[in-house]
Design a protein around this motif. Structure first.
Motif, PDB file in Angstrom:
ATOM      1  N   THR A  45     -22.231  75.330  44.613  1.00 61.33           N
ATOM      2  CA  THR A  45     -23.279  74.753  45.454  1.00 61.33           C
ATOM      3  C   THR A  45     -24.183  73.780  44.699  1.00 61.33           C
ATOM      4  N   ALA A  46     -23.936  73.574  43.430  1.00 60.62           N
ATOM      5  CA  ALA A  46     -24.775  72.664  42.639  1.00 60.62           C
ATOM      6  C   ALA A  46     -24.746  71.241  43.184  1.00 60.62           C
ATOM      7  N   ILE A  47     -23.700  70.865  43.880  1.00 57.21           N
ATOM      8  CA  ILE A  47     -23.625  69.511  44.430  1.00 57.21           C
ATOM      9  C   ILE A  47     -24.692  69.263  45.488  1.00 57.21           C
ATOM     10  N   THR A  51     -31.964  69.536  41.492  1.00 52.52           N
ATOM     11  CA  THR A  51     -32.684  70.147  40.377  1.00 52.52           C
ATOM     12  C   THR A  51     -32.068  69.719  39.052  1.00 52.52           C
ATOM     13  N   ASN A  52     -32.913  69.314  38.130  1.00 51.73           N
ATOM     14  CA  ASN A  52     -32.469  68.945  36.787  1.00 51.73           C
ATOM     15  C   ASN A  52     -32.401  70.230  35.960  1.00 51.73           C
ATOM     16  N   LYS A  58     -35.482  73.931  29.611  1.00 57.14           N
ATOM     17  CA  LYS A  58     -36.520  73.650  28.622  1.00 57.14           C
ATOM     18  C   LYS A  58     -37.824  74.362  28.981  1.00 57.14           C
ATOM     19  N   LYS A  59     -38.159  74.389  30.254  1.00 62.92           N
ATOM     20  CA  LYS A  59     -39.399  75.039  30.698  1.00 62.92           C
ATOM     21  C   LYS A  59     -39.323  76.545  30.546  1.00 62.92           C
TER      22      LYS A  59
END
Length: 61
Positions: A45-47, A51-52, A58-59
């Motif tokens: 479902t990432a397509i 969201t980066n 990193k956060k």
């Protein structure tokens, strides 16, 4: 409901056709998302996401 020959407006003055146009461009509906998740279990479902993932990682460090 008020109307003219080109557009229909609500009593508050909202352009109904403009709202429908914006809805068409807004992406998946809640029910469409539920259907995709039910069919795939969330795999692939990432397509559908903007969201980066690197920024999120990193956060969360």
């Amino acid at each position: 409901m008020k109307s003219n020959s080109q557009n229909k407006f609500t009593e508050a003055g909202t352009d109904i056709m403009e709202v429908k146009r914006q809805n068409e461009e807004s992406g998946l509906t809640y029910n469409e998302v539920k259907e995709i998740l039910a069919k795939t279990g969330g795999t692939g479902t990432a397509i559908y996401s903007d969201t980066n993932m690197e920024e999120v990682k990193k956060k969360n460090l």
